[in-house]
Structure formats: C-alpha cells, structure tokens
Design a protein around this motif. Sequence first.
Motif, mmCIF file in Angstrom:
data_model
loop_
_atom_site.group_PDB
_atom_site.id
_atom_site.type_symbol
_atom_site.label_atom_id
_atom_site.label_comp_id
_atom_site.label_asym_id
_atom_site.label_seq_id
_atom_site.Cartn_x
_atom_site.Cartn_y
_atom_site.Cartn_z
ATOM 1 N N ALA A 397 -2.687 -2.007 -2.539
ATOM 2 C CA ALA A 397 -2.637 -1.690 -1.026
ATOM 3 C C ALA A 397 -1.062 -1.288 -0.650
ATOM 4 O O ALA A 397 -0.651 -2.820 -1.140
ATOM 5 C CB ALA A 397 -2.863 -1.736 -0.276
ATOM 6 N N THR A 398 -0.345 -0.496 -0.133
ATOM 7 C CA THR A 398 0.702 -0.458 0.135
ATOM 8 C C THR A 398 0.880 0.171 2.078
ATOM 9 O O THR A 398 0.116 0.845 2.256
ATOM 10 C CB THR A 398 1.364 1.209 -0.507
ATOM 11 N N GLN A 399 1.838 -0.685 2.196
ATOM 12 C CA GLN A 399 2.096 -0.419 3.699
ATOM 13 C C GLN A 399 3.113 0.122 4.213
ATOM 14 O O GLN A 399 4.128 -0.449 3.861
ATOM 15 C CB GLN A 399 1.439 -1.549 4.474
ATOM 16 N N ARG A 400 3.419 1.173 4.357
ATOM 17 C CA ARG A 400 4.487 1.621 5.210
ATOM 18 C C ARG A 400 4.614 1.678 6.950
ATOM 19 O O ARG A 400 4.091 2.866 7.841
ATOM 20 C CB ARG A 400 5.152 3.202 4.799
ATOM 21 N N ILE A 401 5.731 1.095 7.512
ATOM 22 C CA ILE A 401 5.735 1.077 9.015
ATOM 23 C C ILE A 401 7.628 1.349 9.434
ATOM 24 O O ILE A 401 8.270 0.588 8.931
ATOM 25 C CB ILE A 401 5.079 -0.319 8.939
ATOM 26 N N ASP A 402 7.428 2.112 9.935
ATOM 27 C CA ASP A 402 8.414 2.652 10.723
ATOM 28 C C ASP A 402 8.901 1.377 12.161
ATOM 29 O O ASP A 402 8.532 1.754 13.131
ATOM 30 C CB ASP A 402 8.865 4.509 11.069
ATOM 31 N N PHE A 403 9.467 1.126 11.646
ATOM 32 C CA PHE A 403 9.631 -0.087 13.146
ATOM 33 C C PHE A 403 10.271 0.572 14.217
ATOM 34 O O PHE A 403 10.827 -0.007 15.180
ATOM 35 C CB PHE A 403 10.877 -1.383 12.598
ATOM 36 N N LYS A 404 10.935 2.232 14.261
ATOM 37 C CA LYS A 404 11.441 2.735 15.031
ATOM 38 C C LYS A 404 10.522 3.080 16.125
ATOM 39 O O LYS A 404 10.601 3.669 17.491
ATOM 40 C CB LYS A 404 12.660 3.140 14.797
ATOM 41 N N ASP A 405 8.808 3.336 15.068
ATOM 42 C CA ASP A 405 8.601 3.963 16.051
ATOM 43 C C ASP A 405 7.383 3.383 16.957
ATOM 44 O O ASP A 405 6.908 2.253 16.640
ATOM 45 C CB ASP A 405 6.809 4.877 15.061
ATOM 46 N N LYS A 558 8.355 -1.147 3.047
ATOM 47 C CA LYS A 558 7.826 -0.531 2.410
ATOM 48 C C LYS A 558 6.648 -1.788 2.188
ATOM 49 O O LYS A 558 7.418 -2.711 1.624
ATOM 50 C CB LYS A 558 8.349 -0.182 1.452
ATOM 51 N N LEU A 559 5.660 -2.614 2.062
ATOM 52 C CA LEU A 559 5.495 -3.900 1.565
ATOM 53 C C LEU A 559 4.051 -3.423 0.834
ATOM 54 O O LEU A 559 3.021 -2.384 1.085
ATOM 55 C CB LEU A 559 4.480 -4.367 3.179
ATOM 56 N N GLU A 560 3.623 -3.456 -0.172
ATOM 57 C CA GLU A 560 3.343 -4.113 -1.152
ATOM 58 C C GLU A 560 2.264 -5.077 -1.955
ATOM 59 O O GLU A 560 2.372 -5.685 -2.060
ATOM 60 C CB GLU A 560 3.750 -3.565 -2.864
ATOM 61 N N TRP A 561 0.443 -4.720 -1.109
ATOM 62 C CA TRP A 561 0.060 -6.400 -1.350
ATOM 63 C C TRP A 561 -0.606 -6.236 -2.697
ATOM 64 O O TRP A 561 -0.976 -5.143 -3.714
ATOM 65 C CB TRP A 561 -1.620 -6.239 -0.405
ATOM 66 N N LEU A 562 -0.055 -7.439 -4.191
ATOM 67 C CA LEU A 562 -0.100 -7.175 -4.964
ATOM 68 C C LEU A 562 -1.337 -7.852 -5.002
ATOM 69 O O LEU A 562 -1.591 -8.952 -4.985
ATOM 70 C CB LEU A 562 0.990 -7.690 -5.530
ATOM 71 N N ALA A 563 -1.753 -7.291 -6.755
ATOM 72 C CA ALA A 563 -3.105 -7.618 -7.486
ATOM 73 C C ALA A 563 -3.799 -9.638 -7.902
ATOM 74 O O ALA A 563 -4.466 -9.737 -7.795
ATOM 75 C CB ALA A 563 -2.966 -7.134 -8.451
ATOM 76 N N GLY A 564 -2.416 -10.308 -7.416
ATOM 77 C CA GLY A 564 -2.412 -11.309 -7.581
ATOM 78 C C GLY A 564 -2.461 -12.257 -6.234
ATOM 79 O O GLY A 564 -2.353 -13.615 -6.721
ATOM 80 N N SER A 565 -2.876 -11.904 -5.720
ATOM 81 C CA SER A 565 -2.584 -12.277 -4.144
ATOM 82 C C SER A 565 -4.579 -13.079 -4.121
ATOM 83 O O SER A 565 -4.917 -12.525 -4.481
ATOM 84 C CB SER A 565 -2.719 -11.010 -2.662
ATOM 85 N N TYR A 566 -4.741 -14.257 -3.137
ATOM 86 C CA TYR A 566 -6.086 -14.944 -2.708
ATOM 87 C C TYR A 566 -6.149 -15.183 -1.489
ATOM 88 O O TYR A 566 -5.116 -15.471 -1.055
ATOM 89 C CB TYR A 566 -6.334 -15.522 -4.200
ATOM 90 N N ILE A 567 -7.682 -15.490 -1.171
ATOM 91 C CA ILE A 567 -7.182 -17.099 -0.403
ATOM 92 C C ILE A 567 -8.106 -17.362 -0.013
ATOM 93 O O ILE A 567 -8.768 -17.279 -1.560
ATOM 94 C CB ILE A 567 -7.946 -16.114 1.165
ATOM 95 N N GLU A 568 -7.872 -19.045 0.035
ATOM 96 C CA GLU A 568 -9.119 -20.275 0.151
ATOM 97 C C GLU A 568 -9.738 -19.940 0.833
ATOM 98 O O GLU A 568 -9.104 -20.783 1.478
ATOM 99 C CB GLU A 568 -8.392 -21.348 -0.651
ATOM 100 N N LEU A 569 -11.229 -20.276 1.290
ATOM 101 C CA LEU A 569 -11.587 -20.198 2.441
ATOM 102 C C LEU A 569 -13.080 -22.023 2.200
ATOM 103 O O LEU A 569 -13.153 -21.956 0.646
ATOM 104 C CB LEU A 569 -12.705 -19.394 2.360
ATOM 105 N N PRO A 570 -12.890 -22.663 2.831
ATOM 106 C CA PRO A 570 -13.832 -24.249 3.066
ATOM 107 C C PRO A 570 -14.683 -23.000 3.068
ATOM 108 O O PRO A 570 -15.995 -23.867 4.048
ATOM 109 C CB PRO A 570 -12.997 -24.426 3.960
ATOM 110 N N LEU A 571 -15.846 -22.868 2.387
ATOM 111 C CA LEU A 571 -17.209 -22.498 1.947
ATOM 112 C C LEU A 571 -17.754 -22.804 1.134
ATOM 113 O O LEU A 571 -17.491 -23.663 -0.511
ATOM 114 C CB LEU A 571 -17.310 -20.830 1.449
ATOM 115 N N ARG A 572 -19.087 -24.032 1.544
ATOM 116 C CA ARG A 572 -20.103 -24.738 0.715
ATOM 117 C C ARG A 572 -21.036 -24.584 1.509
ATOM 118 O O ARG A 572 -21.649 -24.063 2.193
ATOM 119 C CB ARG A 572 -19.531 -25.868 0.769
ATOM 120 N N PRO A 573 -22.173 -24.624 0.162
ATOM 121 C CA PRO A 573 -23.750 -24.146 0.479
ATOM 122 C C PRO A 573 -24.270 -25.576 1.594
ATOM 123 O O PRO A 573 -23.196 -26.189 2.100
ATOM 124 C CB PRO A 573 -24.511 -24.198 -0.392
ATOM 125 N N LEU A 574 -24.974 -25.107 2.485
ATOM 126 C CA LEU A 574 -25.008 -25.854 3.497
ATOM 127 C C LEU A 574 -26.225 -27.521 3.351
ATOM 128 O O LEU A 574 -24.973 -28.539 3.841
ATOM 129 C CB LEU A 574 -27.225 -25.385 4.435
#
Length: 583
Positions: A397-405, A558-574
Amino acid sequence: MLSKVQQQAAPLVDADRNRRYHIDTKVLITTSEGIELSAIVVRSKSRSEPLPAVLSASIYADEAANLQHAITAAARGYVGVMSDSRGKRFSRARITPYENETKDVTAVIDWLSRQPWCDGRVAMYGGSYLGYTQWAAAKNLPKALKTIVPAAAAIPGQGLPMENNIFLNANYAWPFFVSNGRYDDNQAYRTHNDNEVNQRWYQSGRAYRDFDQIAGQANPWLQKWLQHPAFDSYWQSMVPTAAEYKNLHIPVLSLTGYYDDGQISALQYVRDHQRYNPTAEHYLVIGPYDHFGAQHGSNDVLLREYPLDKVAHLDVLALTFSWFDYVLKGQPKPALLKDKVNYQLMDDNSWQHAPSLAALASAPQRFYFAAKTTQGEYGLTTTKPTYDEAAKTAVIATQRIDFKDRSQSYNQHYYPWPLLQPAFVPENGLLLQTEPLLEAMELAGTFSASLLLRLNKKDVDLGLTLFEVTPEGRYFNLSYLLGRASFAKDPGQRQLLQPGKPQRVVLQRSRMIGKKIAKGSRLLLLANVNLNAFAQINYGTGGDVSAESIADAGEALKLEWLAGSYIELPLRPLAQSGSALHP
C-alpha cells in the motif's frame, strides 16, 4: 455539606493522630552539598524499638496528603517517611525535576539509617514520579536500601516528556505544576487548556519549540528537554546503567497496568534489570489498570467502560506492605507472586504467571502483511510468503500525505478510550486483518513490528494500534506503539533513512496486554503516520525535529508499505498460558 463536616472533624482527627503517633512535618535533612531537603516523619507511640523506615520521595508538595501517606506506613509497623524533592516545601534550593534525585534520595536514605528510631534498613514505595525516585536511589544503591516497590514508574526521556523519542503534549503543564512554587500549583493544569492549545499549535504549522509561545507562557523545562531528543547522557545519568543493574541484588516488586500511560517506562526497568541481572529477585504484577489504578489499586467494576474480571480487583497497598513484611520481617511471600511475571488475563478471570518478560516473548506468532483480498481487505497471514528478494519490495500500500494540509490528522485512534467501541472506518492509514481465530487464544506480552518501508524522506514517525475485532464486529483496543524510524535501532543515536531505498524499521517498545481472545475474533492492525495535534511533528528533513515547521514540509510524503513487513504477537493457545512457559 461534606466540606463543613470535614472541617468540624479536623480537630478530632488531629487529636487522634497526635495520641497515636510522633509526627514531625518540619524535618530538614542537609546533603553533602549543603542542600536542605524537607521531610515528614511519623512514628507509632506504641513502638519504642528501632524499626525499618518506609520512605516515599516526592516532588509533589501536598502536605496533608503526604502526611497521610507517612501515617499509612507507621500504622503498619514501620517508620513512615515522606521526603520532598529539592526546592519543595522548606527547601530553598532551585527546583530541578528529575535531575538531582539520584544523589538527593540517597542522602535521605543515608540520613534515615543513622537515626536512633531506625534499625538501619530503609524500604521505598510509591508511583509515577515516586516510582522514578526509587530507581534513582537504586542507581547509587545506598547500603541501607533493602527493597523498592515502584508503581507506574517513570523513566525521564523514555516515557515522558517523550515516548520512543517522540515528544508528547500530554504533560506539557506538568513542569509548571511542580516548579511554580514550594507547593504544588493546582492552577497550572487549569491555566493551560490542553486541547485548545494543541489545536492552535497544529493549525499554525509552527515549530514544536514554539509550543510554549503559542500557549502564552515560557516553559524553560520544555526548552531544556527539547535539546535532548536522543536518550543521551543527560537522561541516562538519571537511571541505572547496565553495570548498576547487574549489581542490583535487592528484592524489587514492580507494578503497572495494561492501560497505564507510564507502562513503557515501568516495563523498561523490569526488562533491563532482568536482562543484566537474570537471577535478580524482581517480581512484576500487571493487569487491567490505568495510571491511577496501577498506583492505588482498584475495586472498580469498569475500566474505561469495559467490565473487569472479579480477580482483577487489586489492593495495591495490602500487596505492598505484605511485600515489605516478606522482605523485612521474614513473613511469607504474597500469594499472588507465583513467578517473576504475574499478569491478569482479561476475560478469563484468572491470573497467569511467567518466569520473565523474555519468556513471554520467546515464541511469538509472525503475521505477514498481505495485499488486498477480493473483499478489499489487507491481510495479516501466518503463512510465510514464498517470494524472492525482489518480491519482498513489492508495494502492499502507498500513503501520500501533504504535511502542509492541516484539514486532516493521522493516527487518531490509538489512545484506548473507551476500550471497546463500535466498528469504525479510520479516516486514513492501513488496516490489516487476520482470519477469524479457530479457537480461543491468549495474547500476553508486547508486540513488535518489522516494517519494510520505502519513502521519499529521511525520517518518519509511525503509529501502530492493535485491536481485537470481536465476532460481533466491535473493536477492543489491545495495545499501541508510537515510534520514530530514525531511533528504532538505538534510542540514544539517531540513524536517518535513505530516501527512495527499501529499508527495514524494527519497532519493539509497545504496550503489554494480557487478554483472552475469543474464538471467531480477528486481530486488526491499524498502521499509520503519526501526524496530529498531540505530539511533535516530524517533517522528515533529517534536521532537528523540534525546529522543523510547515515551511520544511516540502513535497508530500510518499510512504510505501512493502511486502516484507510483518508483526510478531505473543499469541498462544490457552493451554500454553504463561504458567507453562518455564524452560
């Protein structure tokens, strides 16, 4: 009516106190530098033998409240002591928030240990700034200091006035509150209409260092702190170093909450102590508490409109003095402390336990950013993509942000109030969701993000907010993270990005949560640029962020979020809850 009753009862209360206790509210302690510090000392008249002293060291000069605080310790078999920071109450020195507490609190402890009514042992407790002063003392580790119980403890430079190197507006009025006089200035917060000033500054486009000019009153402490945007030697001198943590062998009990604004700091102390001294007797208690609840406990049924489990109700004062009785009087350890990390699992009505924060983070689940589905949603998937190095830089995804706006703001939904809210469509940002969970899971710990980004600036401030989307479609705010990309590798050393090139930014200092995630729920990440009225604005020039203004905005981000991104969550079965995390 209540005030009149209190006034009429005051003489009776004072008479009863004087019958029970030796009370001295005008103690003066002289440091080796010749600085006089004032203190309140309360001793029970029923005890004639020397006793351990329980000290709280505070910059908040509210004599009535501090006297009651000292009486609380005296009523439980200790000498109760409240000391004031330099410049407060009867001290004639200049008020210097944070800067001199390491040596001043050490001087108070040394003085206490030499008094005939003290048996030579000193313990400390208290929250927020009073949590910080305990760690300031632990940095020097005076011989008489035997244990500390810091709650919601602040780290100057890592929680406030900036978080992950981003200066926040939340405590702008605090320096006035504590430094306008010998006693607290209760008008300070009323004088500064936070939201109105925030919006005027945001719309003006002026540099952050002009914030106090817009607010209408010079703020020398803000200006001084802005000269230290890195966690540099100025800030580091106020807290323990790696070597000092290694030698810190006194027992410690830390308290904080999932929704404590000071949690970032409180957990950093725990993490550093456990890292540099793995055998330290350092316990953590954390649950669904805000900044006040983490310090004082809570019997509330609701937290920010969300119903709490019955077992979440915590008597912090009872826990604190049970800990003191354990360390100083040989009594049993508090029953709640079954392991080094003790956390209340929300919506499970249980307390869970783990040997360390590192153990909670030892086997995270990785969720990769995925392109839009046919339903138009960005995904978070546990399936590792099978792409080559070139494909890793494909644009999600791409974000375009005008900091003047300034007609828009970005990263508006991170603050958790209320905790549970109807589904919403954010005005901007990137929404990524998992598939529905096939079974109930435990989410316990902090999350991290490894982001592959490409942008046309040298720096950017980011916000990541993690939600549970319930089967009914409501959003529960689990955790959030604010971070400056150029300080992601090292908060003490800025490393600018290279415009136009893919680069990895790893953000780790998020807020801990412990919650049962219902079967059928999804996890949702809202990723965005942090551009709003509540924090410093990073225009990405690579210069001093506090000096940047709308004149430095240049071309739109212009900020491009690229496909190599990930998050890590401390998620486990109860079934694999924290109590099963022992190596």
